[in-house]
Structures are given as structure tokens and as C-alpha cells.
Design an enzyme around this catalytic site. Sequence first.
Site, PDB file in Angstrom:
ATOM      1  N   LEU A   1       0.870  -1.171   0.000  1.00  0.00           N
ATOM      2  CA  LEU A   1       0.000   0.000   0.000  1.00  0.00           C
ATOM      3  C   LEU A   1       0.907   1.221   0.000  1.00  0.00           C
ATOM      4  O   LEU A   1       1.932   1.240   0.690  1.00  0.00           O
ATOM      5  CB  LEU A   1      -0.866   0.025   1.263  1.00  0.00           C
ATOM      6  N   ASP A   2       0.551   2.254  -0.769  1.00  0.00           N
ATOM      7  CA  ASP A   2       1.326   3.491  -0.764  1.00  0.00           C
ATOM      8  C   ASP A   2       1.367   4.079   0.645  1.00  0.00           C
ATOM      9  O   ASP A   2       0.434   3.865   1.437  1.00  0.00           O
ATOM     10  CB  ASP A   2       0.688   4.519  -1.699  1.00  0.00           C
TER      11      ASP A   2
END
Length: 308
Positions: free
Chosen positions: A48-49
Site C-alpha cells: 500500500l502506498d
Amino acid sequence: MGRRRRPRGRNITGILLLDKPLGVTSNAALQEVKHLFKAQKAGHTGSLDPLATGLLPLCFGNATKISAFLLDADKRYEVRVKLGETTSTADAEGEVIESRPAEHITREEVQDILGDFLGELAQLPPMFSAVKHKGQRLYQLARQGIEVEREARHITIYELRLLEFSAPEFKLLVHCSKGTYVRTLAEDIGKALGVGAHVAGLRRTRVGPFEAQDMIGMEALQQVFEEQGLHGLDQLLLPMDAGLNHWPAVHLGADSSFYIKQGQPVQVPKAPTEGYVRIYGADEKFIGVGEIDDDGRVAPRRLLANPG
């Protein structure tokens, strides 16, 4: 004197559903949790960013061997999109490279255009992504100001629902296939509306069979450790086959268990006729992942060396 060996850590197996906090990379979150559990081996199931929060399944021990199947699973997100601003990274972390008025965009216009983005799409990965080009990550090239040609990827958007609208921002529920870049989706919707857009906030709420209500945050993990120690943390781990519960199970006898562990397909009465299956041995322990061959036999695809 010889160099002292670092302790190897505990050999634990299972899956933890972490609620990744804002501003932390997936790998940093993984390393912090691994240290807390004193685990010997751990991995995550797709990044996930840092800007994104939400569901990040972490696999410990033997569960890392089935993490690739979770990586392939469908995902669900809640995304906040800001119209009128295009950024260098397609999210709020990047520099604004173009601004246009967007207050005139109506809820109906957004609603009408969402249907154009349902189903199978060809999507171009953003330059700020972990995709590799000639051995280098695209984001490494992007930070040097280099842009290269990328190959479009085929993705599927199963559901796209407008949850909230207050111009110039709106919130979407996105149910998509693996490999989907929600930042690119938001940017493309902004282009279609003629004003540009970027992701202002992103939260992952589902990965395969795992739901957001079952995840736990970092602070809660720390509290469990302080109050109950490692035993309390271990109680939070799901069995390694929990991520595969959407596949049928096949149960083998002693002979079939022996042969499949040798890498040989086996005939199983009343087995499914196609697709992936969960395999359980004669002792009812999960021993790995199989797939139905063309001749109807169960073929091993990913077996555990030491199940349990």
C-alpha cells in the site's frame, strides 16, 4: 572472539490483518510488526502506498508460501478524489502540475461517467510505481525526472460506486482486480470530466476474503503485547489457509497424501472439476494448494515442507 550470532526469532505461522497507518511504507509496517512478534520470517501481500491506510495482510512462517495467492486476490478500496488538480504522482504527495476550475462539476456528471470505467480496462501504470523497467523501479526513474514508455495492463473494475459528493471532491467505493492502480483510475476519471484529478485519500477495506472489520492497528497491537505478551499477539493470528477459504477443500487419505507430497497428481473422489483447491492431508492438516488437471486429478501447485 567470534562474532555473536543474532537470535533467529520465533518460528510462528499465521496471518495478521494489519490496519496500516498513514504515512508509513508497507515494508516499514511489516518490519515493525515482525519485530514486535519476534518472528523469524514474515512478508506482506502487496504494498500500500504511504498515503494509503487500511488492510495489509501480513504472513508469518509457512504462510509466506501462500502469500502470492493473496497478492492475486481482488481488492476493495474507499478513495477520496479531488477534481481540478493534476499532480506529478496522481496523489496528494506530488506537486500540482495543472489546475482547472472544478466547482461546476455536478454529482450527476460524476455518476454518469463512472459507467465508462466498469469492466475490463487497459491501464497504464504510473511512473511513480514499483513496476520495473530494465531492472529499475519506475519511481526511481521518475525521481530523476525520467519518463519511459510503459506497457498497458489489463485490469477489471467490478464495482464503482459514488459514496459522497461535495465539489470539488467525491468519495468512491472501488472493487477491482489485482494490479489496479487506483491513482491512475482517479486521474483518468478527472481527464474524462475535463478538469483533471488526483487521489486525496485512500483506504483499503478488503483483500480477497479478508474484511476491514477484522484488522487491527499498530497501537492496539502494542497494547496487546504490553498486557498479554507474545501469547496475546499469537492469538491474533489467523490460520494460514484462512486466505484461501473461497476455494473448495479436498481431503486426502494416507496414500494420496504420500504421492502428492512427491509432486504427483492424485485422483480424489468428488473433487471439483476445475480451478484451485485447498489440500488437507490424512491428519486433516492443511498441506498446500492444488489445481485440477485436465484429466480431473488434483495436481500440487504449492506445498508446505513442514505443515502445521
